[in-house]
Design a protein around this motif. Structure first.
Motif, PDB file in Angstrom:
ATOM      1  N   GLY A 135      16.736   8.697  -1.459  1.00 44.22           N
ATOM      2  CA  GLY A 135      16.171   7.235  -2.294  1.00 44.22           C
ATOM      3  C   GLY A 135      15.129   8.103  -2.994  1.00 44.22           C
ATOM      4  N   GLY A 136      14.440   9.417  -2.811  1.00 42.03           N
ATOM      5  CA  GLY A 136      13.316   9.844  -3.547  1.00 42.03           C
ATOM      6  C   GLY A 136      14.099  10.463  -5.079  1.00 42.03           C
ATOM      7  N   ILE A 137      15.354  11.016  -4.862  1.00 42.75           N
ATOM      8  CA  ILE A 137      16.183  11.238  -6.182  1.00 42.75           C
ATOM      9  C   ILE A 137      16.464  10.107  -7.173  1.00 42.75           C
ATOM     10  N   ILE A 138      16.739   8.939  -6.553  1.00 47.52           N
ATOM     11  CA  ILE A 138      16.964   7.811  -7.298  1.00 47.52           C
ATOM     12  C   ILE A 138      15.548   7.236  -8.132  1.00 47.52           C
ATOM     13  N   TYR A 139      14.607   7.495  -7.079  1.00 46.88           N
ATOM     14  CA  TYR A 139      13.031   7.168  -7.780  1.00 46.88           C
ATOM     15  C   TYR A 139      12.999   8.074  -8.956  1.00 46.88           C
ATOM     16  N   ALA A 140      13.096   9.398  -8.617  1.00 47.20           N
ATOM     17  CA  ALA A 140      12.884  10.487  -9.721  1.00 47.20           C
ATOM     18  C   ALA A 140      13.827  10.064 -10.951  1.00 47.20           C
ATOM     19  N   LEU A 141      14.916   9.800 -10.648  1.00 49.28           N
ATOM     20  CA  LEU A 141      15.933   9.729 -11.853  1.00 49.28           C
ATOM     21  C   LEU A 141      15.431   8.249 -12.649  1.00 49.28           C
ATOM     22  N   LEU A 153       6.405   2.790 -12.884  1.00 46.25           N
ATOM     23  CA  LEU A 153       6.045   1.288 -12.615  1.00 46.25           C
ATOM     24  C   LEU A 153       7.354   0.799 -12.009  1.00 46.25           C
ATOM     25  N   ALA A 154       8.680   0.993 -12.664  1.00 42.07           N
ATOM     26  CA  ALA A 154       9.770   0.588 -11.935  1.00 42.07           C
ATOM     27  C   ALA A 154       9.999   1.177 -10.681  1.00 42.07           C
ATOM     28  N   ALA A 155       9.810   2.326 -10.450  1.00 40.80           N
ATOM     29  CA  ALA A 155      10.074   3.121  -8.993  1.00 40.80           C
ATOM     30  C   ALA A 155       9.037   2.352  -7.928  1.00 40.80           C
ATOM     31  N   MET A 156       7.920   2.075  -8.528  1.00 45.95           N
ATOM     32  CA  MET A 156       6.958   1.636  -7.643  1.00 45.95           C
ATOM     33  C   MET A 156       7.451   0.145  -7.052  1.00 45.95           C
ATOM     34  N   LEU A 157       7.766  -0.681  -8.013  1.00 46.75           N
ATOM     35  CA  LEU A 157       8.143  -1.828  -7.729  1.00 46.75           C
ATOM     36  C   LEU A 157       9.540  -1.876  -6.865  1.00 46.75           C
ATOM     37  N   ALA A 158      10.441  -0.988  -7.201  1.00 51.60           N
ATOM     38  CA  ALA A 158      11.712  -0.859  -6.472  1.00 51.60           C
ATOM     39  C   ALA A 158      11.490  -0.333  -5.073  1.00 51.60           C
ATOM     40  N   HIS A 159      10.430   0.472  -4.990  1.00 50.99           N
ATOM     41  CA  HIS A 159      10.216   1.141  -3.354  1.00 50.99           C
ATOM     42  C   HIS A 159       9.585  -0.298  -2.647  1.00 50.99           C
ATOM     43  N   ALA A 160       8.809  -0.849  -3.371  1.00 52.11           N
ATOM     44  CA  ALA A 160       8.310  -2.023  -2.727  1.00 52.11           C
ATOM     45  C   ALA A 160       9.307  -3.070  -2.216  1.00 52.11           C
ATOM     46  N   GLY A 161      10.058  -3.311  -3.161  1.00 53.97           N
ATOM     47  CA  GLY A 161      11.191  -4.268  -3.074  1.00 53.97           C
ATOM     48  C   GLY A 161      12.186  -3.723  -2.000  1.00 53.97           C
ATOM     49  N   TYR A 162      12.407  -2.378  -1.990  1.00 55.54           N
ATOM     50  CA  TYR A 162      13.143  -1.898  -0.927  1.00 55.54           C
ATOM     51  C   TYR A 162      12.670  -2.245   0.565  1.00 55.54           C
ATOM     52  N   ASN A 163      11.437  -1.877   0.510  1.00 54.21           N
ATOM     53  CA  ASN A 163      10.913  -2.051   2.126  1.00 54.21           C
ATOM     54  C   ASN A 163      10.775  -3.501   2.291  1.00 54.21           C
ATOM     55  N   SER A 164      10.654  -4.504   1.279  1.00 57.24           N
ATOM     56  CA  SER A 164      10.755  -6.033   1.431  1.00 57.24           C
ATOM     57  C   SER A 164      12.146  -6.338   1.964  1.00 57.24           C
ATOM     58  N   ILE A 182       0.736  -1.182   0.037  1.00 59.24           N
ATOM     59  CA  ILE A 182      -0.050  -0.059   0.103  1.00 59.24           C
ATOM     60  C   ILE A 182       0.777   1.243  -0.052  1.00 59.24           C
ATOM     61  N   ASN A 183       1.810   1.276   0.975  1.00 55.41           N
ATOM     62  CA  ASN A 183       2.409   2.631   1.232  1.00 55.41           C
ATOM     63  C   ASN A 183       3.390   2.981  -0.021  1.00 55.41           C
ATOM     64  N   ALA A 184       4.151   1.956  -0.494  1.00 58.35           N
ATOM     65  CA  ALA A 184       5.239   2.238  -1.471  1.00 58.35           C
ATOM     66  C   ALA A 184       4.872   2.806  -2.793  1.00 58.35           C
ATOM     67  N   PRO A 185       3.657   2.115  -3.269  1.00 61.18           N
ATOM     68  CA  PRO A 185       3.185   2.325  -4.442  1.00 61.18           C
ATOM     69  C   PRO A 185       2.234   3.860  -4.265  1.00 61.18           C
ATOM     70  N   SER A 186       1.694   3.942  -3.256  1.00 58.84           N
ATOM     71  CA  SER A 186       0.821   5.178  -3.143  1.00 58.84           C
ATOM     72  C   SER A 186       1.808   6.313  -3.149  1.00 58.84           C
ATOM     73  N   GLU A 187       2.960   6.260  -2.266  1.00 62.35           N
ATOM     74  CA  GLU A 187       3.933   7.284  -2.132  1.00 62.35           C
ATOM     75  C   GLU A 187       4.574   7.618  -3.454  1.00 62.35           C
ATOM     76  N   GLU A 188       4.912   6.388  -4.190  1.00 63.15           N
ATOM     77  CA  GLU A 188       5.597   6.924  -5.620  1.00 63.15           C
ATOM     78  C   GLU A 188       4.590   7.551  -6.737  1.00 63.15           C
ATOM     79  N   LEU A 189       3.343   7.152  -6.506  1.00 62.80           N
ATOM     80  CA  LEU A 189       2.240   7.768  -7.202  1.00 62.80           C
ATOM     81  C   LEU A 189       2.143   9.434  -6.832  1.00 62.80           C
ATOM     82  N   MET A 190       2.277   9.587  -5.707  1.00 68.06           N
ATOM     83  CA  MET A 190       2.068  10.827  -5.152  1.00 68.06           C
ATOM     84  C   MET A 190       3.431  11.802  -5.361  1.00 68.06           C
ATOM     85  N   PHE A 191       4.370  11.206  -5.019  1.00 73.18           N
ATOM     86  CA  PHE A 191       5.937  11.973  -5.024  1.00 73.18           C
ATOM     87  C   PHE A 191       6.581  11.832  -6.485  1.00 73.18           C
ATOM     88  N   ARG A 192       6.241  11.102  -7.266  1.00 72.01           N
ATOM     89  CA  ARG A 192       6.814  10.606  -8.548  1.00 72.01           C
ATOM     90  C   ARG A 192       5.884  11.047  -9.633  1.00 72.01           C
TER      91      ARG A 192
END
Length: 170
Positions: A103-109, A127-138, A46-56
């Protein structure tokens, strides 16, 4: 959708954020604090995908409109806001805020470099940033002792894929 861009973006973003976190935490804090299993599932799905939708996606679009700038500038500004949001969620911890900004800068890049440029389309990079953020949290939750090796493995896979795809395009 270009699956190659999604996979390359995912491995780039996950490997980079894991190694940045490993270096920062090793240098300053010593260890990661693991989440409880119930919390972890929320942060992964929930958190990782929604943060990426919001901040990216959403915040950069507003910043692009307000400041008349491109995605990369807006994405970096949004990453600072992403870090500030994490400052409060980590009980006013400046160290965690700095890690979140990086981390946010990496996701923006990731969104910028792994998305279609003309016309700009967020699909692959977002999609790559969302999956990576979820993977990072995992990884932080379930394999925190292997962060360094998982990060290196991701960057190795990214490098191999990058050169394979580049070789196939030539």
């Amino acid at each position: 959708m270009n699956v190659s861009n999604v996979v390359k973006g995912f491995t780039f973003a996950l490997g980079s954020t894991l190694l940045i976190s490993y270096i920062m935490v090793s240098a300053f804090a010593g260890r990661f604090e693991a989440l409880q299993d119930e919390e972890a599932l929320f942060y992964i799905f929930i958190n990782a995908p929604s943060e990426e939708l919001m901040f990216r996606f959403a915040v950069p679009l507003v910043l692009m409109y307000v400041f008349k700038c491109g995605y990369l500038s807006a994405g970096i500004m949004s990453s600072v806001l992403f870090g500030v949001a994490h400052y409060w969620s980590y009980e006013a911890n400046v160290f965690m805020m700095v890690i979140a900004i990086m981390g946010g800068i990496i996701y923006a890049l990731t969104v910028y470099f792994f998305s279609q440029k003309e016309p700009f389309n967020f699909d692959d990079g977002l999609l790559a940033a969302m999956l990576a953020h979820a993977g990072y949290n995992s990884v932080i939750t379930y394999c925190s002792e292997s962060i360094f090796f998982i990060g290196l493995a991701c960057l190795l896979v990214f490098a191999i894929l990058h050169f394979l795809v580049k070789g196939m395009e030539e």
